[in-house]
Design an enzyme around this catalytic site. Sequence first.
Site, mmCIF file in Angstrom:
data_model
loop_
_atom_site.group_PDB
_atom_site.id
_atom_site.type_symbol
_atom_site.label_atom_id
_atom_site.label_comp_id
_atom_site.label_asym_id
_atom_site.label_seq_id
_atom_site.Cartn_x
_atom_site.Cartn_y
_atom_site.Cartn_z
ATOM 1 N N GLY A 1 -26.147 -16.269 -84.621
ATOM 2 C CA GLY A 1 -26.409 -17.445 -85.439
ATOM 3 C C GLY A 1 -25.374 -17.710 -86.503
ATOM 4 O O GLY A 1 -24.974 -18.864 -86.727
ATOM 5 N N THR B 1 -33.718 -16.342 -78.431
ATOM 6 C CA THR B 1 -33.714 -17.788 -78.620
ATOM 7 C C THR B 1 -34.026 -18.475 -77.302
ATOM 8 O O THR B 1 -33.619 -17.991 -76.238
ATOM 9 C CB THR B 1 -32.347 -18.258 -79.139
ATOM 10 O OG1 THR B 1 -32.006 -17.504 -80.287
ATOM 11 C CG2 THR B 1 -32.371 -19.741 -79.496
ATOM 12 N N ARG C 1 -33.593 -14.920 -93.957
ATOM 13 C CA ARG C 1 -32.372 -15.309 -93.234
ATOM 14 C C ARG C 1 -32.669 -16.492 -92.298
ATOM 15 O O ARG C 1 -33.664 -16.509 -91.604
ATOM 16 C CB ARG C 1 -31.850 -14.113 -92.440
ATOM 17 C CG ARG C 1 -30.607 -14.413 -91.590
ATOM 18 C CD ARG C 1 -30.958 -14.730 -90.155
ATOM 19 N NE ARG C 1 -29.782 -14.745 -89.296
ATOM 20 C CZ ARG C 1 -29.796 -15.117 -88.015
ATOM 21 N NH1 ARG C 1 -30.928 -15.480 -87.454
ATOM 22 N NH2 ARG C 1 -28.688 -15.110 -87.301
ATOM 23 N N ILE C 2 -31.783 -17.451 -92.316
ATOM 24 C CA ILE C 2 -31.889 -18.607 -91.433
ATOM 25 C C ILE C 2 -30.678 -18.614 -90.520
ATOM 26 O O ILE C 2 -29.548 -18.385 -90.964
ATOM 27 C CB ILE C 2 -31.973 -19.914 -92.252
ATOM 28 C CG1 ILE C 2 -33.232 -19.907 -93.115
ATOM 29 C CG2 ILE C 2 -31.947 -21.137 -91.336
ATOM 30 C CD1 ILE C 2 -33.275 -21.012 -94.157
ATOM 31 N N GLY C 3 -30.916 -18.883 -89.248
ATOM 32 C CA GLY C 3 -29.818 -18.920 -88.290
ATOM 33 C C GLY C 3 -29.408 -20.334 -87.942
ATOM 34 O O GLY C 3 -29.707 -21.294 -88.666
ATOM 35 N N THR D 1 -27.402 -20.758 -78.223
ATOM 36 C CA THR D 1 -28.010 -19.438 -78.413
ATOM 37 C C THR D 1 -26.898 -18.421 -78.623
ATOM 38 O O THR D 1 -25.787 -18.603 -78.140
ATOM 39 C CB THR D 1 -28.869 -19.037 -77.208
ATOM 40 O OG1 THR D 1 -29.333 -17.685 -77.399
ATOM 41 C CG2 THR D 1 -28.078 -19.095 -75.911
ATOM 42 N N GLY D 2 -27.220 -17.359 -79.339
ATOM 43 C CA GLY D 2 -26.206 -16.333 -79.584
ATOM 44 C C GLY D 2 -26.225 -15.894 -81.032
ATOM 45 O O GLY D 2 -27.278 -15.913 -81.684
#
Lengths: 184, 141
Positions: free
Chosen positions: B55, B1, B29-31, B52-53
């Site tokens: 999700g 990210t 898949r959506i984060g 960031t990290g």
Amino acid sequence: MEPILLVHGGAGNITDARCPGKLTGMKQALRVGIKHLIPNNDLSEGSALDAVEAAVGVMESDGNFNAGYGACLNFEGKAEVEASIMEGSELKAGCVTLLHDIMHPISVARCVMQNTKHTFLGGEAAQKFALEHGFEQLPENSLITEDARLALEEFKERQASGLDTTFARTELDVKQDSGEQEPG
Amino acid sequence: TVGAVAIDCNGNIAAATSTGGITGKVSGRIGDTPLLGCGTYADNLQGGVSTTGHGETIMRFNLAQKIMSKIRYEGKTAQIATEEACKEMTERLTGTGGAITIDAHGRLGIYWTSHRMGWAYVKNGEIFYGIDHGKQFKEQL
């Protein structure tokens, strides 16, 4: 007020080998982005929105980062990318998800913000919107790097051997665990 | 990210985040990245955040909005708000992550609970950057 541009290049178990590329890439993003924050230059009157788009765009083009070119791969070996952008004066925003083979999803997100009455587009509709607004459809798998391919191979090997694959499971109902990978 | 937050000379704040997600994710898949209040947020009255990290953790915790709330309602600085929210997220949900923040006064917040997070900023003609906790480097723009 003194203009400031702050960037990140992802978090997680970043290996030592990947650190130099990330640091160089982030500094390059700052050098490109800050030009948009300086008033009265040739590029702009000093726009925070232009600066963040430009900085993120640099990192999207850099295979050292998990975005655009260099994005992580899903289980099928495809790069599905997503992005969002927001400005703080009127709280306008644009978001896109599940794009493929488009280099700069952040610019598509800004295009959604500025050219629609909506905020968030996803999947095939987002892809169609991007192409209709002049974004280039790259050849299939153009965003995929060798590093990303290797990471997916390693992921599948670990999964097959029953080792911890951290959060990147293919089951949608997996329980939370405590590991981490580079980078989410 | 990757992400960026900026404040211009008029006090306008913007934030942007872009990602490829995580290796081996399910197709579709959506984060957190495209979700406002999770991966990105900006409000000139409070500040701007990019995260960031992990999700799934960040979206369930609404990390960006949590940071904004600490600034808005608790009077915390960007650094304190970012640090507290990231720690609370990991304590509550185990998953790790980080965030970068600029508040409406131009103060910065940089913190992460992951092993590493790459960050960098430019201010007054100098670049400050790092990737490990407790280590910061500086060079001319």
